[in-house]
Design an enzyme around this catalytic site. Sequence first.
Site, PDB file in Angstrom:
ATOM      1  N   ASP A  64      40.545 -22.255  18.048  1.00  0.00           N
ATOM      2  CA  ASP A  64      39.419 -21.840  17.237  1.00  0.00           C
ATOM      3  C   ASP A  64      38.762 -23.049  16.580  1.00  0.00           C
ATOM      4  O   ASP A  64      39.387 -23.737  15.767  1.00  0.00           O
ATOM      5  CB  ASP A  64      39.933 -20.861  16.180  1.00  0.00           C
ATOM      6  CG  ASP A  64      38.800 -20.169  15.458  1.00  0.00           C
ATOM      7  OD1 ASP A  64      37.801 -19.846  16.124  1.00  0.00           O
ATOM      8  OD2 ASP A  64      38.901 -19.968  14.241  1.00  0.00           O
ATOM      9  N   THR A  97      31.801 -20.997  16.995  1.00  0.00           N
ATOM     10  CA  THR A  97      31.939 -22.221  16.198  1.00  0.00           C
ATOM     11  C   THR A  97      32.033 -23.456  17.087  1.00  0.00           C
ATOM     12  O   THR A  97      31.405 -24.473  16.805  1.00  0.00           O
ATOM     13  CB  THR A  97      33.177 -22.159  15.280  1.00  0.00           C
ATOM     14  OG1 THR A  97      34.324 -21.840  16.065  1.00  0.00           O
ATOM     15  CG2 THR A  97      33.005 -21.088  14.226  1.00  0.00           C
ATOM     16  N   THR A  98      32.797 -23.340  18.159  1.00  0.00           N
ATOM     17  CA  THR A  98      32.935 -24.502  19.038  1.00  0.00           C
ATOM     18  C   THR A  98      31.595 -24.812  19.699  1.00  0.00           C
ATOM     19  O   THR A  98      31.188 -25.975  19.798  1.00  0.00           O
ATOM     20  CB  THR A  98      33.998 -24.233  20.122  1.00  0.00           C
ATOM     21  OG1 THR A  98      35.150 -23.700  19.484  1.00  0.00           O
ATOM     22  CG2 THR A  98      34.370 -25.493  20.849  1.00  0.00           C
ATOM     23  N   ASP A 388      37.197 -13.028  15.060  1.00  0.00           N
ATOM     24  CA  ASP A 388      35.989 -13.450  15.778  1.00  0.00           C
ATOM     25  C   ASP A 388      35.316 -12.227  16.395  1.00  0.00           C
ATOM     26  O   ASP A 388      34.103 -12.049  16.296  1.00  0.00           O
ATOM     27  CB  ASP A 388      36.334 -14.442  16.899  1.00  0.00           C
ATOM     28  CG  ASP A 388      36.569 -15.849  16.367  1.00  0.00           C
ATOM     29  OD1 ASP A 388      36.615 -16.001  15.136  1.00  0.00           O
ATOM     30  OD2 ASP A 388      36.711 -16.782  17.175  1.00  0.00           O
TER      31      ASP A 388
HETATM   32  P1  ADP Z   1      33.309 -20.541  20.479  1.00  0.00           P
HETATM   33  O1  ADP Z   1      34.104 -21.062  19.327  1.00  0.00           O
HETATM   34  O2  ADP Z   1      32.011 -21.258  20.611  1.00  0.00           O
HETATM   35  O3  ADP Z   1      33.182 -19.069  20.488  1.00  0.00           O
HETATM   36  P2  ADP Z   1      35.039 -20.166  22.723  1.00  0.00           P
HETATM   37  O4  ADP Z   1      36.209 -21.004  23.059  1.00  0.00           O
HETATM   38  O5  ADP Z   1      35.282 -18.814  22.206  1.00  0.00           O
HETATM   39  O6  ADP Z   1      34.137 -20.984  21.748  1.00  0.00           O
HETATM   40  O7  ADP Z   1      34.155 -20.073  24.044  1.00  0.00           O
HETATM   41  C1  ADP Z   1      32.939 -19.379  24.083  1.00  0.00           C
HETATM   42  C2  ADP Z   1      32.269 -19.602  25.394  1.00  0.00           C
HETATM   43  O8  ADP Z   1      33.057 -19.079  26.462  1.00  0.00           O
HETATM   44  C3  ADP Z   1      30.936 -18.876  25.447  1.00  0.00           C
HETATM   45  O9  ADP Z   1      29.964 -19.714  26.026  1.00  0.00           O
HETATM   46  C4  ADP Z   1      31.230 -17.700  26.348  1.00  0.00           C
HETATM   47  O10 ADP Z   1      30.102 -17.219  27.019  1.00  0.00           O
HETATM   48  C5  ADP Z   1      32.231 -18.294  27.293  1.00  0.00           C
HETATM   49  N1  ADP Z   1      33.036 -17.265  27.970  1.00  0.00           N
HETATM   50  C6  ADP Z   1      33.792 -16.300  27.434  1.00  0.00           C
HETATM   51  N2  ADP Z   1      34.357 -15.530  28.387  1.00  0.00           N
HETATM   52  C7  ADP Z   1      33.932 -16.012  29.571  1.00  0.00           C
HETATM   53  C8  ADP Z   1      34.168 -15.658  30.936  1.00  0.00           C
HETATM   54  N3  ADP Z   1      34.936 -14.644  31.265  1.00  0.00           N
HETATM   55  N4  ADP Z   1      33.557 -16.395  31.891  1.00  0.00           N
HETATM   56  C9  ADP Z   1      32.790 -17.444  31.554  1.00  0.00           C
HETATM   57  N5  ADP Z   1      32.535 -17.837  30.295  1.00  0.00           N
HETATM   58  C10 ADP Z   1      33.086 -17.134  29.318  1.00  0.00           C
HETATM   59 MG    MG Z   2      34.642 -17.602  20.660  1.00  0.00          MG
END
Ligand code: ADP
Ligand code: MG
Length: 540
Positions: A64, A97-98, A388
């Site tokens: 996270d 957030t990331t 989240d």
């Molecule tokens: P954040 O802190 O920004 O939410 P995450 O590690 O949760 O970071 O990653 C979010 C990213 O992962 C988003 O761009 C989302 O669209 C992408 N994502 C989530 N699930 C999938 C999936 N099944 N296939 C491709 N991308 C995905």
């Molecule tokens: Mg996320």
Amino acid sequence: MTEIKPQQVLILPEGYTRSQKRDAQSNNIMAAKLVAETVRTTLGPKGMDKMLVDAMGDVVITNDGVTILDEMEIEHPAAKMIVEIAKTQEEEVGDGTTTAVVIAGELLKKAEDLLDQDVHPTVIAKGYRMAAEKAYEILSKIAIKADPNNTKMLTQLAKTSISTKAPGEADALIKRVVEAVQRVVENNTFNPDDIKIQKKVGKSVDDSELVSGIIIDKERVSPAMPKRVENAKIALVAQSLEIEKTETDAKITISSPEQLQSFLDQEEKMLKDMVEKVVSSGANVLLCQKGIDDVAQHFLTKKGIFAVKNISSSDMDKLARATGGTVVKDLDDLNEADLGYAKVVEELKIGNDNMVFIRDCKNPKAVSLLIRGGTEHVIDEAERSVKDALGVLKAAIEEGLIVAGGGAPEIELTRQINKYAEKLSGREQLAVKAFGDALETIPRTLAENAGLDPIDIIVNLKAAHDSGKLWAGVDVFKGKVADMMAQGVVEPLKVKVQAITSASEVAQMILRIDDVIAAGKLKESEKGPQGGGMGGMPPM
Ligand code: ADP
Ligand code: MG
């Protein structure tokens, strides 16, 4: 006439740090980029985790963004600004957030290239502002309407958010989260705090349960009390059922066994009276925020009352809201109208511990999510992922607009913003284009983190978008470009908009700084949101 001699003017005390112009900018950009680089590898479902270890050896394992940045000991003022955007993102939408931090890092990296080409920072900032506005406009156009009552859609939103963190498939957990939200939602909104999250080590994440009512991580004060009470009338008491220390601290001289006995008798009577007050209110359950003396426990047991002690004040508040009761501060004030109601109050063994379940409360919207998992670390990360997802569902339900994930909206923005840039002239064009290109970092990072060749993926993505495939994104599991909307990888529009807005704002702010000066103690009103201002500026 006297000659005026030039004098050295010292405006800062000797030894104070100061860095100016390009130096200041490079320093700040470098620091911000480093922060972004740290969290970059965690992005997406294939992102890696970070293990954070503090001086005491305590460990947090997480993916996270905001948790990582929050736990890291970051000193540099510009780096702290990046941490702030992660926090803002967390507060505003709970997810992304990331993404926000990675975009900010990339915007600054691109800005540095422009600075090297002698583009003035204010021109870059202006271009970034224009591009951010354009991005918002484009996103609003491509976003699609989402029906807040559609369970399938809510499940997809929760899955996209949770699957980037929770171990394994977590399908059951996702289902529970959606159910919980549907229970509390009202007039197209809900308060995530209405869903009580309770964690207990044991079993697996998919054994997490949604409980109608409130769970408290305590047990009844005596095993001789009933284990289960139906039609519970609940007294919520914030006073202890003990003889106050101050009363017994007074010096008492006891010279005979009879005196001692009468003293003890008197204490016993006081405690009995307290219990009597609970009984006469009509309560059959006592939930107490403070302690309960052994003697009082004995009397409560005799009356068949189910009693729990030392409940946290936040739990007491939740219990009051759920059961419709009032927390009374003084037992003398307790009467029937203050009692809360629940269909069942019972103690159950969960894992190795007993927990108290207050089920089917007067307020049917009171729900608890009992998160299970093999270890403390697993449960903590599952909790973060649930939080989240609650933010995501709230944003989607309130706004009713979603976009696909997997880098699809970002690459579309790159395409459209670059087109927009072509129509501009002058140096701002360079900045707008840099902004567009920077957004490409999201699909690129998703691909990299999935072990794919980012160049191949980006080329294919661009081709797909050029041919009108709006929702083409990175299928991180199959390692190719695919339609994310069709796959149900969806996110609220608000998460994207907020991530891009705050990344752009912080990049502009950092760019505008051309002088970093160690200040004396900053006045409260002048401090940044992190409270530290730049007072504790490290050597640059
Ligand atoms: P954040 O802190 O920004 O939410 P995450 O590690 O949760 O970071 O990653 C979010 C990213 O992962 C988003 O761009 C989302 O669209 C992408 N994502 C989530 N699930 C999938 C999936 N099944 N296939 C491709 N991308 C995905
Ligand atoms: Mg996320």
